[in-house]
Scaffold this active site. Structure first.
Site, PDB file in Angstrom:
ATOM      1  CG  ASP A  10      -1.942   1.240   1.824  1.00 49.70           C
ATOM      2  OD1 ASP A  10      -2.189   1.483   0.512  1.00 49.70           O
ATOM      3  OD2 ASP A  10      -1.554   1.537   2.269  1.00 49.70           O
ATOM      4  CG  ASP A  12      -1.483   7.589   0.876  1.00 52.85           C
ATOM      5  OD1 ASP A  12      -0.619   8.530   0.494  1.00 52.85           O
ATOM      6  OD2 ASP A  12      -1.870   7.250  -0.305  1.00 52.85           O
ATOM      7  CG  ASP A 170      -2.411   2.244   6.360  1.00 51.82           C
ATOM      8  OD1 ASP A 170      -2.330   1.717   4.908  1.00 51.82           O
ATOM      9  OD2 ASP A 170      -2.512   2.961   6.721  1.00 51.82           O
TER      10      ASP A 170
END
Length: 222
Positions: A10, A12, A170
């Site tokens: 991922d 961000d 995240d």
């Protein structure tokens, strides 16, 4: 357990801390709409499901007119993409870890719900673009995470089977997308998770990106 052959990240909240630039762009948009400003913690709680959802959450939280959402999303992108990497930084250990993973011969990809153009711009600005053989943005395909299609598209480009791949993210949609694609999932304990990390359902939690390299080295040699 299959030997590890590829890793998908991922963006961000995993590779880069982009919250400040997203906050700046959100607040420019809100100011144009004569709505109140949002602080950094508010913005972090809104990140993760793509630009449209970020704008929707910001406008909703400040009492704006959601009937104009499509136009507001277009305007937000104009504001954000002009300054997407002004304050955005890679998290500690990210570049060293990416370099180490490539030295192991592992192909890498980014799969993000951020638009492709902004993603490429950030990766290039931070000197990270060359580490990735594939980049799938939130507007690359009709589907976005938590749908498995973006992960499967990246794996096809990397030439790796799902059972030989790892997704590092995240947030809940990273783990859900990985599960749906048949890929093992790690979650970082920093970033912008909307749930307690222990509830994400990841195979493993890591507190810093630097922890990934020795784990990946062992998994690649398995």
């Amino acid at each position: 357990m299959h030997p590890l052959k590829a890793i998908i990240f991922d963006l961000d909240g995993t590779l880069v801390d982009s919250a400040r630039d997203l906050q700046d762009a959100v607040n420019v948009l809100l100011a144009e709409e004569e709505l109140r400003q949002v602080d950094l913690d508010e913005v972090k709680s809104m990140i993760g499901d793509g630009v449209a959802k970020l704008v929707e959450r910001a406008v909703s939280a400040t009492g704006g007119d959601l009937s104009r959402l499509p136009a507001l999303v277009v305007r937000f992108l104009q504001i954000y993409e002009a300054n997407a990497s002004r304050h955005t930084e890679a998290y500690p250990g990210v570049e060293e870890t990416l370099a180490g993973l490539r030295s192991l011969g592992l192909p890498l990809a980014v799969v993000t719900n951020k638009p492709y153009a902004a993603t490429i711009g950030i990766l290039e600005a931070l000197g990270l673009r060359a580490y990735f053989e594939a980049v799938v943005g939130g507007d690359t395909l009709p589907e976005r995470k938590p749908h498995p299609a973006p992960i499967l598209a990246a794996l096809k480009h990397l030439g790796a089977a799902p059972e030989a791949a790892l997704m590092v993210g995240d947030n809940y949609h990273d783990v859900q997308a990985a599960r749906a694609a048949g890929v093992r999932a790690f979650a970082v304990t920093y970033g912008y998770s909307h749930k307690p990390h222990a509830e994400l359902g990841a195979d493993r939690l890591i507190d810093s990106m630097s922890e990934l390299l020795p784990i990946a080295a062992d998994a690649a040699a398995a």
